[in-house]
Motif scaffolding. Structure first.
Motif, short mmCIF file in Angstrom:
data_model
loop_
_atom_site.label_atom_id
_atom_site.label_comp_id
_atom_site.label_asym_id
_atom_site.label_seq_id
_atom_site.Cartn_x
_atom_site.Cartn_y
_atom_site.Cartn_z
N GLU A 965 0.83 -1.19 0.00
CA GLU A 965 0.00 0.00 0.00
C GLU A 965 0.87 1.25 0.00
O GLU A 965 1.91 1.30 0.67
CB GLU A 965 -0.89 0.01 1.25
CG GLU A 965 -2.10 -0.87 1.16
CD GLU A 965 -3.02 -0.67 2.37
OE1 GLU A 965 -2.50 -0.24 3.42
OE2 GLU A 965 -4.21 -0.94 2.26
N GLU A 966 0.41 2.26 -0.72
CA GLU A 966 1.22 3.48 -0.83
C GLU A 966 1.39 4.18 0.51
O GLU A 966 2.40 4.86 0.74
CB GLU A 966 0.56 4.43 -1.84
CG GLU A 966 0.55 3.89 -3.27
CD GLU A 966 -0.08 4.86 -4.24
OE1 GLU A 966 -0.51 5.95 -3.77
OE2 GLU A 966 -0.16 4.53 -5.43
N SER A 967 0.43 4.00 1.41
CA SER A 967 0.50 4.69 2.70
C SER A 967 1.40 3.98 3.72
O SER A 967 1.60 4.48 4.82
CB SER A 967 -0.91 4.81 3.29
OG SER A 967 -1.48 3.51 3.47
N THR A 968 1.94 2.82 3.36
CA THR A 968 2.77 2.08 4.29
C THR A 968 4.05 2.86 4.58
O THR A 968 4.79 3.21 3.64
CB THR A 968 3.12 0.70 3.72
OG1 THR A 968 1.92 0.00 3.40
CG2 THR A 968 3.92 -0.10 4.73
N VAL A 1003 -1.20 -8.69 4.84
CA VAL A 1003 -2.52 -9.08 4.37
C VAL A 1003 -2.54 -8.85 2.86
O VAL A 1003 -2.23 -7.76 2.38
CB VAL A 1003 -3.63 -8.26 5.05
CG1 VAL A 1003 -4.98 -8.58 4.44
CG2 VAL A 1003 -3.66 -8.57 6.53
N MET A 1004 -2.87 -9.91 2.12
CA MET A 1004 -2.87 -9.85 0.66
C MET A 1004 -4.28 -10.04 0.15
O MET A 1004 -4.96 -11.02 0.53
CB MET A 1004 -1.94 -10.94 0.11
CG MET A 1004 -1.89 -11.01 -1.40
SD MET A 1004 -0.87 -12.40 -1.98
CE MET A 1004 0.76 -11.85 -1.50
N ASP A 1005 -4.74 -9.12 -0.71
CA ASP A 1005 -6.08 -9.26 -1.28
C ASP A 1005 -6.03 -10.12 -2.53
O ASP A 1005 -4.97 -10.63 -2.92
CB ASP A 1005 -6.71 -7.89 -1.54
CG ASP A 1005 -5.96 -7.09 -2.60
OD1 ASP A 1005 -5.15 -7.68 -3.35
OD2 ASP A 1005 -6.17 -5.87 -2.67
N ASP A 1006 -7.17 -10.27 -3.20
CA ASP A 1006 -7.23 -11.18 -4.33
C ASP A 1006 -6.51 -10.64 -5.56
O ASP A 1006 -6.34 -11.36 -6.55
CB ASP A 1006 -8.68 -11.51 -4.68
CG ASP A 1006 -9.51 -10.26 -4.92
OD1 ASP A 1006 -8.97 -9.15 -4.77
OD2 ASP A 1006 -10.71 -10.41 -5.21
N GLU A 1007 -6.07 -9.37 -5.52
CA GLU A 1007 -5.27 -8.81 -6.61
C GLU A 1007 -3.79 -8.80 -6.29
O GLU A 1007 -2.99 -8.32 -7.08
CB GLU A 1007 -5.75 -7.38 -6.91
CG GLU A 1007 -7.19 -7.30 -7.40
CD GLU A 1007 -7.39 -8.06 -8.70
OE1 GLU A 1007 -6.46 -8.03 -9.54
OE2 GLU A 1007 -8.45 -8.68 -8.88
N GLY A 1008 -3.42 -9.27 -5.11
CA GLY A 1008 -2.02 -9.30 -4.72
C GLY A 1008 -1.56 -8.06 -4.01
O GLY A 1008 -0.35 -7.94 -3.69
N LYS A 1009 -2.45 -7.08 -3.73
CA LYS A 1009 -2.06 -5.89 -3.00
C LYS A 1009 -1.77 -6.26 -1.54
O LYS A 1009 -2.47 -7.09 -0.95
CB LYS A 1009 -3.17 -4.84 -3.05
CG LYS A 1009 -3.41 -4.28 -4.44
CD LYS A 1009 -2.21 -3.45 -4.92
CE LYS A 1009 -2.49 -2.82 -6.28
NZ LYS A 1009 -1.31 -2.05 -6.77
#
Length: 1711
Positions: A965-968, A1003-1009
């Motif tokens: 994530e960009e905010s990380t 935590v990884m979503d279904d798009e790999g983010k």
């Protein structure tokens, strides 16, 4: 190419010739079909004599020593010899294992018996000098009772017909009659009357209850109710060895070999004459008897089993069903060259021929000497036999008649073989020679082969009969040219073929030997040239199958269990269909069927390989040369997995680990002075008013763990770090913590419902904790299953069970009923690394384990686990399995998917590998099966999504910064880190929770983010720590080469920098514009803050930097190193940043003079004085900037103002942190708060953080302590505002943030004001346990109870006095044991107790319980005996408060003073009905002497006891089950009482403890109270509990303390009148909305009443009565509905107070 792989073939046991009759008795039975059940060696045999078929039970690892069959003939129990002499119960029809019972007897199981209903199993075992009787619920594999059976040999045990509570044992000069009551076995010795004491050899029950025993003198003794009532003499000369009851009466078997028949009145009807023998002239003593229908079966000492039937003419017909070799070892073995016949020769002086096709003996001949070797001639017509005294014989095969006898040697003939041409016989002897005899000349010796250095063990001929190869006892393999009688080199005869290969030495068979073999380990071998395999027999009782040739040492094999002793010889049959093996002392001949094409592992259930063979059988043993076939690249992470370098063997990396050894500490060193300082100012010795509570833990345990981060319900995440279970809310980033572990958590699993968590820890106290992930409550503690640690845990599919895997050498696998907290089954997992376990999704009895080149499927069998290897088939090679997923349903739909170290994945179905494919190029560390997909991940940093059939990879997700994530605020520690854990919420497919090897949770979503949840230090240790001087932030450095920033308020990682080398210390500049880092290589570096950009560096040392500190004014930097000096630098700064044109550091001086490495440094407030501590225990002072050493007196140094935090551990102001048992390395760090008067201490070894008041001068001070770190705590710092404390762990890598809170305070009116911390999980005790001293007892008014409270500490000679031995017939009628306890007899209490209706009083009077019937007002109506079954004095009494109303009473430990062979018994509890005095249970906790307190739970179902003033036990008295126990660490406990159904309050003079029952464990927490609750001279001395669970404690100063929950909420001082001069012994009773206390003041008994039905406890009134006598003191108080009763000592009067009228009644006890 040669290989170490096992052969493509296996063996299956086909037939066993033999029976163990010479060392055992009562071991031939029948099943319900009439088939014989017996044992030989380590094999249980079911023998169908009609169809000549055998079935086998091979679940034992050593000799079977006992056998029993249940009354239905359906179940068989067998016990074995060995260190773990376990018992197995198996199906008598199928030989399938049903239950295994471990942890019982040591040495051997002597005898077994099923109860009539088949529910219980009795066993006797142990050494002959001390045999124990145990009762088992065998279906559950649980032992329910045990007792010492006899200090001598016990021959038999048998249950009384129709009873499951009464049984009898007999043996060496004794008969004992037992009764099972609750969990206690009680016995009475048989009374022989005037009959001499005989050894009782056999035992049986008649239908009418009479017990019959057979004696060594040949008599039958008849017993009725433990008395000898009749003797039938001279039944069998030499002894009655066997007794069997049959429908018509009684059968007896004797040493004379005859069988007697008696009717039901024990009149002798007839006898079966002496037992015949097919071999021996003399009859065999009868060792076993059994009947089935009209058949009589008996086993003899000659190892024969006979069956006798009645013919139509009334005559008896006998047939020998089983025959075997007799006493002595069997070494000689040969197979016929053309027929299915084998010949054996034995020390029993017989040679026997066996028909291997019809499974029967063919012929036997008896020799005049022991035989050791045997061989067939090539035509099979002659048999040569080598004897022990140097002779050899030649027998005709047809009838075993002797044809030749040759005596030309005097020593044993170890081996002999005919030449393939048949012209010669070679005979090897013990005197190092091989003699060659010519057959045609009548066996005339023609040649002698010499040159061997030792006796000849094996010999073989070449196919052309020209050469002989021999093995010798000197580990030689020599080859002879027979014609030349010379030794030749093998290279010169390379083309020679061997006719046989029975030797065990040579390059061709080097693979038979593992690396550490002894030359005598392998006794025999025989090669099969057609199938290219060789079979061996070894000293471990194993028959092994290898490839042939097998030149590589440590070649793999298949091992087969059956023989219990050393296997002495093995041979192939002529057609290669069978292998024959013979055992040494087990005398057995085993026939094994060879199955050449093994595509699947045999479907045999095995319990375990013999312990002595563990590590030597079928596992991967690598020698010095490498086996590189198919092994993947060995990454560092995989290397650690396979090497076993787990935390269980971790060595603590102390601060000095990288330095030279420290200097030995001088006795006058500063450290010695601090440690040995005397305490002073005791009144101010109080713990601090501040306490700590964990706010946040940074980190996640990734190294050495897998699959240890999971989703819980409500979208929470659970994982572990150090000794903390962490529950994280990903949305709010808040944590909850489970803090009950005492060492590193190594594994974690989540219940299928997503709420409960199971965690296992490392260490000697290896416990599995089951806890609630929502509120962190302990649900169960699973103890006593493992040692060293627990590497894996798993919940069953239904959530009812937990499986755990140990880190011990055998990787023990344990199956638990976690709700009840007990072990269901256990087994040794594997002798190489085992990485995990998984349950079947639908069958909680089945699970799979996997690890270093093995996969096992397990099934529960009672108290044991049986397994079978997963069949690899011919296509697949066994590799190391690192992870596993499971899916499917019942039966064939169930499947397992396993990840390998090579990157391949195996799919297992129906117990065999179905297919294999490559999923990754690197090791696969995690596999997750979800509702629709299968996920795999491994070392390469990729997560792969597969379809449910794993035939297609649907998508690959790389774990990189690009997808963060960009905010990380922080990046990953490395690109594409290894993946250690995958998880999704139950029933979902995403999001994935991903754990990496660098201690990150994503935590990884279904798009790999990717969202970063958790980040922490990686593998290694964390030593460097500092807090921001102006903001609530901290920095840390560690062995993972990282510098990390932490936000202490929002609990977030703020950033990190890769240092590229190991750092050990860090410190902020006072301006916080930059910081300095000290490295292990001796360098330092400056980093800007908060950017963490490197600004400059310096290096003047080659050894590690141990501490760095900027001076308070920021001008100086002190750098301490392991070179025993401190370098002083000037910091070039403009006040904001370091100058940019240089490093900013200029060294201006060196502080020298230390004797060892510098451990800590601290600056004075004026920035000119520096204090140092060294590894030699020195405290030195230096002046800056000249670095001149200053000599400062102790009195002056203690008043110096050091800049906070003061971090020198040897400063005089922190003298009180040292206890006398510490060494210098036990305190790693101290830190004073900036403003609060408190100092935090990091304790080494124990993982403790302690808080002391500051300053703390003098001896070791009272303090608060906290455990969360599992390893040594390396550093500690306070936040700038003193609101938080930060600590770092060593090997646990955790950075823990603690919130500082104030503890409870006491108001002026005595009420306690709780801080906000009351509602937080601070039930964990933060006050260390203190030793109870005599001063404390005096303060509590208990000094006169010392005899009772310290019983467990008194010498045995003072506790018990033995009377002179008396013969049983001279015992008094009621000869209960007599105990004399020094000083205790006069101190026993009467303990009067009122029933709920105020109509009955029960009280103690010696060993009897008296009963008083009273009328209204307390007048006595009648007095009689209430209960009289105790054998010794009663020490405790309790009444249940709910139906069914019961009384529990406890008696002192007893001795059978008239039998010195009896073991001391323990204190016992009797539970009985008050209505009629009937006993309903007898309970025993442990080997304890005195029980001082009893308590029923509110429901009456549970009973608690306090024994030996320290041991608390919980019983379910209804079931007679001991549930849990704990030993209190507070010293002498006074009393216990239930404050809830599963909570017990326990009182000591200085503490109130609460014991919570979770599963089968008791968890102890200390009640919270302000430190100034009691005056120093007062102590607790009485305990009462209100119906609502509130606890009231009476104190020796006359006060009462009220506790709600676990918090002291009110302290009520006694009124001024009468004036107290404590200490006083108090009694307390609670109920009816009031609290009553009683004590004696001068000659008056004062009773005070306090009301507790209002908001605050308040004094109400008092009553007084003159003491009945000068020594009368109220010791107990008990409240009825309208009466209060006070009791004193035994035989002293009671005082009854009628609460309605205020009337006192004095009741005298009758004698």
């Amino acid at each position: 190419m040669t290989t170490r792989r096992p052969p493509v073939g296996s063996l299956k046991l086909e037939w066993v010739f033999g029976y163990n009759g010479h060392t055992a008795r009562n071991n031939v039975k029948t099943n319900r079909n009439g088939h014989l059940v017996y044992y030989v060696a380590g094999v249980g045999v079911v023998h169908d004599a009609g169809f000549r078929r055998q079935m086998f039970y091979t679940g034992h690892s050593d000799d079977i020593t006992s056998l029993a069959v249940d009354s239905k003939g359906e179940m068989v129990a067998t016990g074995q010899v060995g260190k773990d002499a376990y018992i197995t119960v198996w199906d008598a029809m199928t030989c399938d294992p049903v239950s295994v019972m471990h942890d019982g007897h040591a040495g051997k199981v002597s005898t077994l018996a099923f109860s009539t209903d088949g529910e219980y199993l009795a066993s006797v075992g142990g050494p002959d000098s001390k045999q124990e009787l145990m009762i088992w619920q065998w279906k559950k594999g649980r032992r329910i009772a045990k007792n010492m059976a006899y200090l001598g040999r016990v021959e038999e045990v048998e249950w009384e017909p129709g009873s499951s509570s009464k049984l009898v044992t007999c043996g060496e000069k004794h008969v004992r009659f037992w009764k099972l009551r609750g969990n206690v076995l009680q016995s009475s010795s048989g009374i022989f009357g005037g009959e001499p004491l005989h050894d009782q050899l056999s035992l049986s029950h008649m239908e009418d209850g009479r017990v019959i025993t057979g004696t060594e003198a040949g008599h039958l003794f008849v017993w009725l109710r433990h008395k000898l009532v009749n003797v039938i003499r001279d039944v069998h000369p030499g002894g009655v060895l066997a007794i069997e009851v049959y429908p018509g009466g009684l059968l007896t078997g004797g040493k004379d070999g005859s069988i007697g028949l008696f009717d039901k009145e024990l009149n002798k009807i007839s006898s079966v004459p002496e037992a015949p023998s097919l071999v021996y002239e003399s009859p065999g003593p009868i060792h076993s008897l059994a009947t089935f229908g009209d058949k009589l079966i008996f086993g003899t000492e000659k190892n024969e089993i006979w069956m006798v039937t009645t013919q139509s003419d009334g005559n008896l017909a006998a047939a020998c069903i089983v025959q075997g070799h007799g006493l002595g070892e069997v070494w000689g073995l040969a197979t016929h060259p053309s027929r299915s016949i084998a010949v054996t020769a034995s020390d029993d002086q017989t040679v026997r021929l066996w028909d291997l096709e019809d499974h029967r003996p063919l012929a036997t001949t008896v020799l005049n000497d022991e035989a050791r070797a045997v061989a067939f001639s090539p035509d099979g017509q002659q048999i040569a036999v080598g004897l022990k005294k140097g002779t050899f014989l030649v027998l005709l095969e047809e009838n075993l008649e002797e044809q030749h006898r040759v005596t030309d040697r005097k020593e044993v003939r170890h081996d002999l073989k005919y030449s393939p041409c048949g012209a010669y016989l070679a005979v090897a002897s013990n005197d190092n020679f091989v003699d060659i005899y010519a057959v045609e000349t009548g066996y005339k010796r023609i040649q002698i082969l010499s040159g061997a250095s030792s006796f000849i063990t094996h010999l073989d001929w070449s196919s052309n009969s020209d050469y002989i190869q021999i093995n010798s006892g000197a580990s030689e393999r020599l080859i002879y040219n027979v014609a030349d009688e010379k030794i030749v080199d093998e290279s010169d005869i390379a083309e020679v073929e061997w006719s046989s290969w029975t030797g065990v030495l040579g390059s061709q068979v080097a693979g038979l030997w593992h690396k550490y073999s002894d030359v005598s380990d392998i006794n025999a071998a025989d090669a099969n040239f057609y199938f290219n395999c060789i079979v061996t027999g070894d000293d471990y009782g194993l028959v092994k199958l290898f490839r042939f040739p097998c030149p590589k040492r440590g070649s793999k094999c298949q091992s087969f269990v059956g023989h219990s002793e050393h296997v002495t010889n093995v041979r192939w049959t002529n057609d290669s269909e069978f292998v024959v093996s013979v055992g040494g002392a087990d005398h057995a001949v085993f026939l094994w069927r060879f199955r050449p094409n093994r595509k699947r592992t045999p479907n045999t259930n095995r319990v375990q390989i013999p312990e002595r063979a563990q590590g030597l059988s079928d596992d991967d043993i690598l020698d010095t040369e490498d086996e590189l076939e198919g092994i993947p690249e060995l990454t560092l992470d995989l290397e650690e997995e396979l090497s076993g370098r787990r935390a269980g063997s971790r060595q603590k990396n102390k601060r000095s680990s990288s330095a030279r050894p420290g200097t030995e500490l001088a006795s006058d060193s500063t450290f010695a002075k601090r440690r040995d300082a005397a305490g002073h100012d005791l009144k101010s010795n109080l713990p601090p008013e501040q306490s700590l509570h964990i706010k946040h833990v940074f980190g996640y345990r990734a190294h050495e763990c897998r699959d240890n981060a999971h989703w819980l319900k409500d979208d929470l995440v659970v994982y572990h770090i150090a000794a903390v279970g962490v529950v994280l809310d990903p949305k709010t980033k808040t944590q909850s913590h489970y803090l009950h572990h005492t060492d590193d958590i190594m594994c974690l699993a989540v219940h299928p419902e997503g709420r409960l968590v199971a965690t296992g820890q490392i260490g000697r106290d290896a416990v599995v904790h089951v806890w609630d992930g929502m509120d962190q409550r302990i649900m169960s503690l699973l103890k006593n299953g493992h040692s060293k640690g627990i590497s894996s845990v798993a919940f069953s599919g239904d959530g009812e069970r937990v499986a755990s895997l140990g880190m011990d050498d055998h990787h023990t696998l344990v199956l638990w009923n976690w709700k009840k907290g007990y072990k269901l089954a256990s087994a040794r997992g594997y002798n190489d690394k085992v990485f995990g376990i998984r349950f079947s999704p639908t069958n909680s009895n089945r699970l799979l384990s996997y690890g270093a080149k093995h996969i096992k499927l397990w099934n529960q069998a009672g108290g044991g686990l049986t397994y079978r290897q997963v069949a690899m088939g011919s296509k697949f090679k066994q590799e190391t399995v690192l992870c596993c997923g499971v899916g499917g349903g019942e039966g064939s739909n169930e499947w397992w998917v396993l990840g390998l170290s090579s990157g391949y994945v195996l799919l297992v179905k129906e117990g065999a590998v179905d297919r294999s494919f490559r999923a990754h190029k690197v090791p696969v560390y995690s596999i997750l099966v979800t509702k629709e997909f299968i996920w795999t991940a491994g070392q390469g940093g990729y997560v792969c999504k597969w379809d449910q059939e794993m035939k297609k990879c649907l998508k690959v997700f790389p774990v990189t910064d690009h997808f963060l994530e960009e905010s990380t605020p922080v990046a990953l520690m490395s690109s594409q880190p290894g993946i250690r854990s995958l998880s999704v919420a139950s029933g979902t497919n995403v999001p994935l929770l991903v754990g990496t090897q660098h201690s990150e949770l994503l935590v990884m979503d279904d798009e790999g983010k990717i969202t970063l949840l958790v980040q922490g230090h990686g593998k290694g240790e964390v030593w460097g720590l500092d807090t921001h001087p102006l903001k609530p932030e901290a920095v840390s450095v560690g062995d993972d080469n990282s510098l990390r920033r932490w936000d202490l308020v929002d609990s977030l990682p703020l950033g990190s920098a890769n240092l590229r080398k190991t750092a050990r210390c860090v410190h902020f500049h006072p301006t916080a514009a930059f910081l300095v880092v000290g490295f292990l290589d001796g360098s330092i570096a400056i980093y800007l803050y908060p950017s963490l950009e490197k600004q400059g560096a310096a290096q003047h040392r080659s050894e590690g930097i141990s501490d760095v500190k900027f001076s308070p004014d920021g001008w100086f930097l002190a750098v301490a190193s392991h070179e025993s000096v401190v370098d002083l630098y000037v910091v070039d700064t403009d006040g904001d940043i370091v100058s940019k044109d240089s490093s900013g550091l200029k060294r201006v001086g060196i502080c020298r003079g230390a004797s060892s490495w510098i451990t800590h440094i601290t600056w004075h407030e004026d920035s000119r004085l520096l204090q140092t501590n060294s590894g030699a225990g020195e405290q030195l002072f230096y002046e800056a900037p000249h670095c001149t050493r200053q000599l400062i007196k102790e009195s002056t140094s203690s008043d110096l103002a050091w800049s906070p935090p003061m971090t020198c551990v040897l400063d005089a102001t922190v003298e009180g942190v040292w206890s006398t048992d510490m060494d210098l390395t036990d305190v790693n760090a101290v830190a004073t708060a900036n403003k609060l008067p408190v100092v935090a201490v990091a304790i080494d070894d124990r993982g403790l953080v302690r808080l002391f008041s500051y300053p703390c001068k003098g001896g070791f001070k009272k303090h608060r302590q906290y455990r969360a770190h599992s390893s040594h705590v390396t550093n500690v710092r306070w936040s700038c505002d003193d609101d938080m404390v930060v600590t770092t762990g060593g090997a646990d890598t955790a950075v823990i943030v603690w919130q500082v809170r104030n503890v409870l305070t006491t108001d002026e009116d005595g009420s306690v004001s709780p801080s906000e911390s009351v509602h937080l999980p601070e039930s964990l005790d933060d006050l260390p346990d203190e030793e109870i001293t005599m001063t404390d007892l005096e303060a509590a008014g208990l000094e006169d109870e010392e005899d009772v409270l310290s019983m467990s500490q008194m010498p045995e000679t003072l506790r018990r006095r033995r009377l002179p031995k008396m013969e049983p017939e001279n015992l008094p009628p009621q000869h209960g044991p007599i105990i004399e306890l020094t000083g205790l007899k006069e101190r026993l209490k009467s303990l009067p107790s009122l029933t709920a209706d105020d109509e009955t009083i029960f009280y103690c009077s010696g060993s009897a319980i008296g009963r008083l019937k009273i009328a209204d007002g307390g007048d006595v109506v009648s007095q009689d005996l209430g209960y009289g079954e105790h054998e010794t004095a009663v020490t405790a009494l309790a009444l249940s408060g709910s139906e069914p109303f019961m009384v529990a009473t406890a008696q002192l430990a007893i001795d059978d003073l008239y039998d010195e062979d009896q073991e001391s018994d323990s204190a016992l509890i009797h539970v009985w009905r008050p209505s009629d005095g009937a006993n309903v249970a007898v309970l025993r906790g442990g080997a304890e002497n005195v029980i001082t307190s009893l308590s029923f739970s509110p429901s009456g179902r549970l009973l608690a006891s306090l024994a030996d003033a320290a041991n608390v036990h919980i019983f379910n008295w209804i079931k007679g089950v001991h549930i849990a126990n704990v030993t209190l660490r507070t010293g002498m406990a006074i009393a216990i009482a239930h404050s809830g159904e599963t909570t017990v309050a326990a009182l000591s003079p200085r503490a109130l403890l609460f014991l919570d029952l979770v599963g089968n464990s008791l968890v102890t927490t200390r009640g919270k109270a302000p430190p100034d609750l009691l005056p120093d001279e007062a102590a607790f001395n009485a305990l009462g509990v209100a119906p609502n669970g509130n606890v009231y404690v009476a104190c020796s100063d006359g006060s009462v303390v009220e506790w709600k929950g676990r918090i002291a909420v009110r302290y009520v001082s006694p009124p001024d009148e009468p004036e107290f001069s404590p200490p006083y012994r108090m009694a307390i009773a609670v109920g009816q909305g009031a609290v009553f206390t009683a004590c004696r003041v001068d000659s008056t008994v004062v009773i005070r009443c306090y009301t507790n039905d209002t908001e605050k406890l308040a004094f109400f009134s008092d009553s007084k009565i003159a003491a009945p006598s000068k020594d009368w003191t109220p010791l107990t108080a008990q409240l009825g509905s309208t009466m209060l009763i006070l009791g004193g000592r035994k035989k002293q009067p009671f005082i009854i107070l009628d609460l309605q009228s205020g009337k006192f009644t004095l009741i005298e006890q009758e004698s």
